[in-house]
Design a protein around this motif. Structure first.
Motif, PDB file in Angstrom:
ATOM      1  N   HIS A 137      36.887  47.663  54.084  1.00  0.00           N
ATOM      2  CA  HIS A 137      37.260  49.058  54.306  1.00  0.00           C
ATOM      3  C   HIS A 137      36.076  50.000  54.162  1.00  0.00           C
ATOM      4  CE1 HIS A 137      37.409  48.357  50.023  1.00  0.00           C
ATOM      5  NE2 HIS A 137      37.393  49.649  49.811  1.00  0.00           N
ATOM      6  N   GLU A 140      36.446  39.694  42.836  1.00  0.00           N
ATOM      7  CA  GLU A 140      35.340  39.172  42.039  1.00  0.00           C
ATOM      8  C   GLU A 140      34.054  39.921  42.374  1.00  0.00           C
ATOM      9  OE1 GLU A 140      35.140  34.963  42.496  1.00  0.00           O
ATOM     10  OE2 GLU A 140      36.741  34.629  41.031  1.00  0.00           O
ATOM     11  N   ALA A 141      33.849  40.206  43.668  1.00  0.00           N
ATOM     12  CA  ALA A 141      32.641  40.927  44.070  1.00  0.00           C
ATOM     13  C   ALA A 141      32.604  42.292  43.401  1.00  0.00           C
ATOM     14  CB  ALA A 141      32.596  41.068  45.590  1.00  0.00           C
ATOM     15  N   SER A 142      33.753  42.969  43.387  1.00  0.00           N
ATOM     16  CA  SER A 142      33.804  44.297  42.783  1.00  0.00           C
ATOM     17  C   SER A 142      33.464  44.229  41.298  1.00  0.00           C
ATOM     18  CB  SER A 142      35.199  44.893  42.992  1.00  0.00           C
ATOM     19  OG  SER A 142      35.340  46.051  42.226  1.00  0.00           O
ATOM     20  N   MET A 143      34.032  43.236  40.617  1.00  0.00           N
ATOM     21  CA  MET A 143      33.768  43.126  39.183  1.00  0.00           C
ATOM     22  C   MET A 143      32.329  42.694  38.937  1.00  0.00           C
ATOM     23  SD  MET A 143      37.456  41.792  37.859  1.00  0.00           S
ATOM     24  CE  MET A 143      36.884  41.672  36.221  1.00  0.00           C
ATOM     25  N   ASP A 144      31.809  41.884  39.834  1.00  0.00           N
ATOM     26  CA  ASP A 144      30.420  41.452  39.734  1.00  0.00           C
ATOM     27  C   ASP A 144      29.477  42.644  39.861  1.00  0.00           C
ATOM     28  OD1 ASP A 144      28.593  39.032  39.794  1.00  0.00           O
ATOM     29  OD2 ASP A 144      27.887  40.124  41.545  1.00  0.00           O
ATOM     30  N   LEU A 145      29.905  43.651  40.649  1.00  0.00           N
ATOM     31  CA  LEU A 145      29.066  44.823  40.877  1.00  0.00           C
ATOM     32  C   LEU A 145      29.307  45.908  39.823  1.00  0.00           C
ATOM     33  CD1 LEU A 145      29.405  44.844  44.741  1.00  0.00           C
ATOM     34  CD2 LEU A 145      27.313  44.457  43.452  1.00  0.00           C
ATOM     35  N   GLY A 146      30.015  45.555  38.757  1.00  0.00           N
ATOM     36  CA  GLY A 146      30.105  46.460  37.617  1.00  0.00           C
ATOM     37  C   GLY A 146      31.415  47.203  37.472  1.00  0.00           C
ATOM     38  N   ALA A 147      32.377  46.956  38.376  1.00  0.00           N
ATOM     39  CA  ALA A 147      33.632  47.689  38.296  1.00  0.00           C
ATOM     40  C   ALA A 147      34.614  46.980  37.370  1.00  0.00           C
ATOM     41  CB  ALA A 147      34.240  47.825  39.688  1.00  0.00           C
ATOM     42  N   ASN A 148      35.246  47.742  36.464  1.00  0.00           N
ATOM     43  CA  ASN A 148      36.265  47.132  35.627  1.00  0.00           C
ATOM     44  C   ASN A 148      37.578  47.044  36.408  1.00  0.00           C
ATOM     45  OD1 ASN A 148      37.512  49.638  35.519  1.00  0.00           O
ATOM     46  ND2 ASN A 148      36.447  50.213  33.645  1.00  0.00           N
ATOM     47  N   TYR A 165      27.940  50.283  46.528  1.00  0.00           N
ATOM     48  CA  TYR A 165      29.143  50.180  45.686  1.00  0.00           C
ATOM     49  C   TYR A 165      28.811  50.102  44.196  1.00  0.00           C
ATOM     50  CZ  TYR A 165      33.718  48.598  44.059  1.00  0.00           C
ATOM     51  OH  TYR A 165      34.915  48.487  43.401  1.00  0.00           O
ATOM     52  N   ASN A 210      24.062  39.555  39.271  1.00  0.00           N
ATOM     53  CA  ASN A 210      24.835  39.848  40.476  1.00  0.00           C
ATOM     54  C   ASN A 210      24.896  38.604  41.338  1.00  0.00           C
ATOM     55  OD1 ASN A 210      23.647  43.032  40.103  1.00  0.00           O
ATOM     56  ND2 ASN A 210      25.803  42.702  40.545  1.00  0.00           N
ATOM     57  N   TYR A 255      31.725  42.440  34.712  1.00  0.00           N
ATOM     58  CA  TYR A 255      31.150  43.762  34.977  1.00  0.00           C
ATOM     59  C   TYR A 255      30.238  44.250  33.872  1.00  0.00           C
ATOM     60  CZ  TYR A 255      35.449  45.044  32.459  1.00  0.00           C
ATOM     61  OH  TYR A 255      36.460  45.139  31.551  1.00  0.00           O
ATOM     62  N   VAL A 276      38.920  49.046  45.567  1.00  0.00           N
ATOM     63  CA  VAL A 276      38.979  47.877  46.451  1.00  0.00           C
ATOM     64  C   VAL A 276      40.421  47.488  46.780  1.00  0.00           C
ATOM     65  CG1 VAL A 276      38.421  45.433  46.673  1.00  0.00           C
ATOM     66  CG2 VAL A 276      36.755  47.003  45.706  1.00  0.00           C
ATOM     67  N   PHE A 330      28.038  35.974  47.367  1.00  0.00           N
ATOM     68  CA  PHE A 330      29.146  35.028  47.483  1.00  0.00           C
ATOM     69  C   PHE A 330      29.021  34.175  48.729  1.00  0.00           C
ATOM     70  CE2 PHE A 330      30.601  38.190  44.596  1.00  0.00           C
ATOM     71  CZ  PHE A 330      31.431  37.521  43.722  1.00  0.00           C
ATOM     72  N   SER A 383      37.744  36.813  46.765  1.00  0.00           N
ATOM     73  CA  SER A 383      36.405  37.060  46.259  1.00  0.00           C
ATOM     74  C   SER A 383      36.052  38.551  46.316  1.00  0.00           C
ATOM     75  CB  SER A 383      35.374  36.230  47.033  1.00  0.00           C
ATOM     76  OG  SER A 383      35.423  36.517  48.402  1.00  0.00           O
ATOM     77  N   LEU A 384      36.839  39.364  47.041  1.00  0.00           N
ATOM     78  CA  LEU A 384      36.584  40.812  47.052  1.00  0.00           C
ATOM     79  C   LEU A 384      36.708  41.381  45.644  1.00  0.00           C
ATOM     80  CD1 LEU A 384      38.363  42.260  50.208  1.00  0.00           C
ATOM     81  CD2 LEU A 384      35.974  41.671  49.868  1.00  0.00           C
ATOM     82  N   PHE A 419      33.052  34.706  35.832  1.00  0.00           N
ATOM     83  CA  PHE A 419      34.366  34.518  36.451  1.00  0.00           C
ATOM     84  C   PHE A 419      35.128  33.384  35.781  1.00  0.00           C
ATOM     85  CE2 PHE A 419      31.841  35.979  40.278  1.00  0.00           C
ATOM     86  CZ  PHE A 419      32.181  37.307  40.069  1.00  0.00           C
ATOM     87  N   PHE A 433      33.220  44.380  51.464  1.00  0.00           N
ATOM     88  CA  PHE A 433      34.470  45.144  51.465  1.00  0.00           C
ATOM     89  C   PHE A 433      34.787  45.603  52.891  1.00  0.00           C
ATOM     90  CE2 PHE A 433      32.527  46.075  47.217  1.00  0.00           C
ATOM     91  CZ  PHE A 433      33.330  45.176  46.531  1.00  0.00           C
ATOM     92  N   THR A 474      38.257  48.582  40.116  1.00  0.00           N
ATOM     93  CA  THR A 474      38.502  47.631  41.204  1.00  0.00           C
ATOM     94  C   THR A 474      39.821  47.953  41.897  1.00  0.00           C
ATOM     95  OG1 THR A 474      37.281  45.931  40.040  1.00  0.00           O
ATOM     96  CG2 THR A 474      38.766  45.197  41.759  1.00  0.00           C
ATOM     97  N   ILE A 506      29.819  52.807  41.269  1.00  0.00           N
ATOM     98  CA  ILE A 506      30.553  52.469  40.046  1.00  0.00           C
ATOM     99  C   ILE A 506      29.740  52.892  38.817  1.00  0.00           C
ATOM    100  CG2 ILE A 506      31.413  50.536  38.648  1.00  0.00           C
ATOM    101  CD1 ILE A 506      33.175  51.163  41.035  1.00  0.00           C
TER     102      ILE A 506
END
Lengths: 268, 328
Positions: B89, A165-173, B98, B78, B73, A181, B81, A162-163, B52, B87, A177, B102
């Protein structure tokens, strides 16, 4: 009651085991300082540092070392790219034959080096590929890829899906990502895999024998030196230096992975 | 204007119809709950809105715009989850910032916005910590702040309270509701907990086997179930089979009656044998067996209590028997 102290026999057995493992290595080190150059006499008749200077001025040592470093570096880079991509495909997607591919990728490490060597050699001669640095690199890549793949697969498995998915959900292509990430989470696993792959390639003998042609990597050079003795302790000096140099990345890999036992991306 | 509309949307995984011909219309500014047992298709619906999953068939629109070809994206939604997906890291502030990073915002403005978002979920001053150093409830708030800082037009929440203990869950329910009213953002909330859905949502859609069984305000769902599944799953109502109802009322359809509305009487339309009693504090729950149907009543503490094995008569007020003409 349970005793925390080991019985004496167990201690002796452990000490014996450790001696058996490490005494020969120490012997190699000692002979790097001996004054006797034709044969390995015990005890060494005298101690000297002159073999270090002699080794330094031997061009064949430098040539072999350079080839070994070059081969190990290229194989490692190749393994990093292929191993990571393969691990990503196997652990992130489902497709027909996934399990089979996973097995086929790991297989080369289980295969005896002799078999891999003969297979590659006959394949090269069938395809009329002349022996060169690149044929050695190909040979080494077969097992280096496995090392990187294993490390990467383990990390992918521990990184929550889900990391991404979370990144893409937050706008990252996809590329963002990957950069922000996936790579940071994979980094230590890849460094470790790369170090181990480098060390493995650096001291490989069997596959190299079949794929090297006239060139000599460092381990092959050592083998030749033992057969045709000339300034014998030079081999020991090289062995000692190589042992120290390859131990560093392996120790480094050990320390890097020690801290990452908690699951990356674990949610709860 | 509708925030999200589904027009005969299906999502099949091989032979499995996870979502099967769902029509849906979520209004702007609404707190909408998708309620159903696990495997009922509610989470797949949420993932279809987030992007998704792609629908096998049907049309999905977000604020009137068809989104079938939009990757996650590029959607103004939003997600919070279920496992928070922070994240590992990055520290808390960089997690929250984040989305803004982006989007190309500079370090200063995005950290300022992230600080405000953390303040909003009452986690001001936690920015430098790592997600692994936070408790479950705190991680949940960080996930919320990370989604809200991007000012989405729709916020999707996938069982966000599932991993919290009861007390924290009740507290977060209140906070989420308040937050939603303050921000006026459309919330779409997936849960299998009927209490949660009823207490928080403006409207509830009840899912079963990939379909929406009933949509309505919490009171509608609770007091006026249209089919036995809703009566049973949402309200823990007693469901009377059609044959029994036909004898009682002359109408051949199942009916629901709430446990707190069943009364013991000298004489009544249904005779039942007491099979179990449990003390709940404010009330006593009594289980019956009547003509092959299991029934439950909640008796107030001051009412006379039957003994196990007694044969008693059950009665109710005229309007309490809710006929479900739509469902057999």
């Amino acid at each position: 009651m349970h005793s925390d102290r080991a019985p004496l026999t167990l201690k002796l057995a452990a000490a014996g085991g450790l001696l058996f493992l490490h005494l020969p290595i120490l012997l190699i080190f000692v002979y790097a300082f001996t004054t006797e150059e034709k044969s390995f006499a015990w005890p060494p008749p005298g101690l000297t540092l002159k073999w270090f200077a002699v080794t330094w001025h031997r061009p064949d040592v430098w040539e072999a070392l350079a080839l070994s470093v070059r081969v190990a570096a290229i194989s490692t880079v190749l393994a990093l790219i292929l191993g990571t991509l393969c691990a990503a495909a196997v652990s992130r997607t489902r497709f027909f034959g996934r399990e089979t591919i996973s097995l086929l990728v790991i297989l080369p490490i289980a295969l005896p080096g002799v078999v891999t060597g003969i297979a590659l050699r006959s394949a090269f001669s069938l395809a009329d590929v002349p022996f060169s640095t690149w044929t050695i690199v190909l040979g080494h890549a077969t097992f280096c890829v496995v090392i990187v793949y294993n490390n990467a697969v383990a990390r992918f498995r521990r990184t929550s899906g889900s990391l991404i998915e979370a990144s893409m959900d937050l706008g990252a292509n996809m590329f963002q990502t990957l950069r922000h990430v996936i790579m940071p989470n994979m980094a230590t696993a890849l460094v470790v895999g790369g170090m181990l792959a480098f060390a493995l390639s650096f001291d490989e003998v069997i596959v190299t024998t079949f794929t090297a042609g006239q060139q000599q990597t460092l381990p092959i050079w050592m083998l030749e030196e033992l057969v045709r003795p000339r300034e014998r302790p030079v081999t020991n000096v090289v062995a000692m230096v190589v042992a120290l140099v390859t131990m560093l990345p392996i120790l480094g890999a050990y320390y890097l992975t020690r801290g990452t036992d908690q699951v990356a991306g674990q949610g709860k | 204007m509708s925030a999200v509309t589904f027009d005969k949307v299906s999502r099949h995984f091989g032979a499995v119809r996870a979502v099967d011909g769902v029509d849906l219309d979520i209004a702007e500014g609404e707190f909408f709950a998708m309620l159903g047992p696990s495997g009922s298709g509610k989470t797949t619906c949420l993932r279809l809105i987030a992007g998704f999953e792609r629908p096998t068939a049907g049309d999905i629109r977000i604020f009137g715009e068809p989104v079938a070809d939009l990757p996650p994206y590029k959607r103004q939604v939003n997600t919070v989850f279920q496992d928070y997906a922070l994240f590992p890291h990055l520290n808390v502030i960089d997690n929250v910032a984040y989305g803004l990073m982006i989007a190309g915002q500079g370090r200063k403005p995005r950290h300022k916005a992230a600080d405000e978002a953390l303040e909003m979920v009452r986690l001001g001053g936690y920015g430098a910590r790592r997600p692994s150093e936070l408790s479950g409830g705190q991680r949940q708030r960080v996930a919320l702040a990370r989604a809200l800082v991007n000012k989405p037009r729709v916020l999707l929440l996938d069982e966000p309270l599932g991993a919290l203990d009861l007390k924290l869950r009740e507290q977060m329910q209140e906070e989420l509701k308040t937050l939603q009213r303050q921000l006026g953002i459309t919330f779409v909330f997936v849960t299998h907990d009927q209490g949660e859905a009823l207490s928080m949502a403006d409207r509830v859609a009840v899912f079963n086997e990939g379909r929406i069984i009933q949509v309505g305000a919490p009171e509608d769902i609770y007091f006026r179930p249209e089919v036995p599944f809703v009566a049973d799953f949402v309200g823990s109502s007693n469901v009377l089979p059609a044959a029994l109802v036909a004898r009682l009322t002359g109408e051949n359809c199942p009916a629901a009656i709430r446990p707190e509305r069943l009364q013991l009487a000298e004489d009544g339309p249904v005779m039942a044998r007491v099979t179990g009693l449990s003390f709940l504090g404010l009330t006593t729950r009594v289980s019956f067996e009547a003509e092959g149907t299991r029934l439950t009543a909640l008796l107030p503490q001051d009412a006379p209590r039957p003994a196990q094995g007694d044969l008693v008569a059950l009665t109710w007020a005229e309007g309490d028997l809710h006929l479900m003409r739509a469902g057999l």
